[in-house]
Every structure is written in structure tokens, then in C-alpha cells.
Design an enzyme around this catalytic site. Structure first.
Site, PDB file in Angstrom:
ATOM      1  N   ASN A 152      18.235  18.976 -32.811  1.00 29.16           N
ATOM      2  CA  ASN A 152      18.757  19.549 -34.202  1.00 29.16           C
ATOM      3  C   ASN A 152      17.558  20.492 -34.734  1.00 29.16           C
ATOM      4  OD1 ASN A 152      19.672  20.301 -36.603  1.00 29.16           O
ATOM      5  ND2 ASN A 152      20.403  18.204 -36.903  1.00 29.16           N
ATOM      6  N   THR A 153      17.739  22.007 -34.819  1.00 32.10           N
ATOM      7  CA  THR A 153      16.380  22.716 -35.013  1.00 32.10           C
ATOM      8  C   THR A 153      16.440  22.814 -36.566  1.00 32.10           C
ATOM      9  OG1 THR A 153      17.871  24.498 -34.490  1.00 32.10           O
ATOM     10  CG2 THR A 153      16.247  23.834 -32.772  1.00 32.10           C
ATOM     11  N   ASP A 175      27.271  29.670 -35.530  1.00 36.04           N
ATOM     12  CA  ASP A 175      28.425  29.026 -36.163  1.00 36.04           C
ATOM     13  C   ASP A 175      28.454  29.677 -37.694  1.00 36.04           C
ATOM     14  OD1 ASP A 175      30.486  27.607 -37.437  1.00 36.04           O
ATOM     15  OD2 ASP A 175      29.964  25.769 -36.793  1.00 36.04           O
ATOM     16  N   GLU A 251      27.940  33.704 -23.391  1.00 36.10           N
ATOM     17  CA  GLU A 251      29.396  33.265 -23.413  1.00 36.10           C
ATOM     18  C   GLU A 251      30.372  34.005 -24.309  1.00 36.10           C
ATOM     19  OE1 GLU A 251      30.801  29.346 -22.826  1.00 36.10           O
ATOM     20  OE2 GLU A 251      30.916  29.699 -20.735  1.00 36.10           O
TER      21      GLU A 251
END
Length: 277
Positions: A152-153, A175, A251
Site C-alpha cells: 500500500n504505497t 482509481d 491493460e
């Protein structure tokens, strides 16, 4: 009557060097960065066992470590696990299934590239794909320079990287967190930009790309306002292969292309810190 094989069982059935199948590593697209994800992280960058992720770069004795990497020599004695002959330079934050990582790795075989991903199954996929590609390209020595860790950066970025260690950070299709009350979870903010500045060397770059114009404006606005960064002009990016790969190999980038959407790119350079008075 026995049910269908579980995903973990199907993953473990593949042979060495066989590429993982994405259908066995599917996971929801979003994860709450403020939740407790039961993560394991080092107390400091020196405590990280990087040799587990990059075995080809492991140096088991101080003699095998470059002369200018004095910190690594000291840490080898202190922490007891192998260090690397060189350090990670590129970080893809929220790397997803690793499209950017695996496209850049053979183009820059002497540069160590790390993906950071918060989702467990997605991290497993990238790790397994890296192992498979190393086996498939063993004679060429390719893909030894790429790996992925679950992290979790937003909470632990300085636990993994030293000050001024990185030369490039990628933030690809993060996100959007559309709701105003969710903006605090966006991967770009005043506080997080200071952490990016900490781990980037002067002249290092932050690459951002999104198909959401509002998020693009948010990221650009926060980096423009930060005293440690300046916007890189489009003319300077014309020959930057990282920009091209970022747009075509992820992607999300491919999905936006299929859907005829727009890709908004902005790159920012880490400025040198002013001298102390």
C-alpha cells in the site's frame, strides 16, 4: 460430490515456465487504501529482502556489491540477508497485471523495475508471470530485472525506497474515486507528492496517464502546485519510449483504445532541493 477445482489449486497445477492464466487471478478492480490489508512491510528499505524478488542481482558478500553502494555493504552485515548489486530505479505504483512492467523490462534490461500492487491475487499473477518469463528467456537473460510486491504505497512508500533512489515513477490509470468524499483516496495529493519527491532523485520523472479528464486535471494541478516538481513539455516527451509504452501496453490503455476513449498524459520532473541557508 466434489465441486470444481479452486483457483489456488488450478494455479498450482501449472508447470515451471508456464504462463499463469489471468482467469485464475481475477479480483475486484478497487481496494480501499485506508483499510487494514494485513500487509507485511520492512521497517526501512535496508530491511527488505530484495534478493528474493531479483535473485539474479543478489550479492551474498560485500565484495560482490558495487563500491559506491556502501549502504548495502553495511546492511548486509546488519540484516543478514543478501543485498542487490544495484538498486530498483523504476516503480510502477498500482501496476495491475503488469503490462507496463513486462513491456519495459526487455527494452531496458539493465534497469531494475518494480511493480507495487495492493490486490493479493493480482500481485500473485505478476510474480508468477515474471518467473515464467525468466524461465522462457533464460538463454537471453531477460526479465530478471522486473518483479512485483504487494504494498500500500499510500502508507508505506518510504519503507521500500531510500531518499533519491528512484529515477521514474508511473501512475497509470489510477482509481478516479469520483465522489468528492473519496478524493482523499486518490493516489495524487499534496502529501503523497511530497513522498514521491522524497524517493525520486533530482531530474527524476513522475509519469501520469488516465482516461478521466477530471482526474487528469486533479493530478496535474497538484503536481504543478508542488514546489518539488515542474511540468515536462510535450516537445521533450516526443522521443520518450516510456510515454509510448504507458499508452499502449497497459491493460487499461488497451481498453481505452478499444473503446475509442481519450488518454490524458502528463509528466513531471523532480527539481533539485534549494540549498540550506
Amino acid at each position: 460430490m466434489a465441486g470444481p477445482p479452486k483457483k489456488r489449486q488450478k494455479r498450482d497445477e501449472k508447470e515451471e515456465g508456464q504462463m499463469p492464466q489471468k482467469k485464475f487471478y481475477r479480483q475486484r478492480a478497487h481496494a480501499n487504501p485506508f483499510s487494514d490489508h494485513d500487509l507485511t512491510y520492512p521497517e526501512c528499505p535496508a530491511a527488505m529482502d530484495w534478493a528474493e524478488r531479483f535473485p539474479a542481482y543478489a550479492a551474498t558478500t560485500p565484495a560482490g556489491i558495487r563500491q559506491d553502494n556502501l549502504i548495502a555493504k553495511e546492511d548486509l552485515v546488519k540484516y543478514g540477508h543478501p543485498k542487490l548489486t544495484q538498486q530498483v530505479e523504476f516503480a510502477d505504483i498500482g501496476c495491475g497485471y503488469g503490462g507496463l512492467l513486462f513491456a519495459l523490462a526487455p527494452k531496458l534490461p539493465q534497469t531494475m523495475i518494480l511493480g507495487l500492487e495492493i490486490r493479493t491475487s493480482v500481485t500473485d499473477f505478476v510474480q508468477e508471470k515474471a518467473k515464467a518469463l525468466r524461465v522462457q528467456h533464460a538463454s537471453e537473460g531477460l526479465y530478471q530485472n522486473v518483479s512485483c510486491i504487494r504494498a500500500n504505497t499510500m502508507k508505506f512508500l518510504p519503507n521500500f525506497f531510500n531518499k533519491a533512489q528512484l529515477s521514474k515513477i508511473f501512475l497509470c490509470f489510477p482509481d478516479p474515486h469520483f465522489k468528492t468524499r473519496k478524493h482523499k483516496a486518490r493516489i495524487v495529493s499534496t502529501t503523497l507528492n511530497s513522498e514521491y519527491a522524497f524517493v525520486l532523485k533530482p531530474g527524476g520523472m513522475v509519469y501520469t496517464i488516465t482516461d478521466v479528464e477530471d482526474l487528469h486535471m486533479w493530478m496535474a494541478g497538484h503536481f504543478d502546485a508542488h514546489p518539488s516538481f515542474e511540468r515536462v513539455l510535450e516537445a521533450e516527451l516526443a522521443d520518450d519510449e516510456c510515454v509510448e509504452v504507458m499508452q499502449t501496453e497497459t491493460e487499461e490503455g488497451k481498453k481505452v483504445e478499444r473503446n475509442g476513449g481519450q488518454k490524458h498524459v502528463a509528466v513531471f520532473r523532480r527539481l533539485a532541493d534549494p540549498p540550506w541557508p
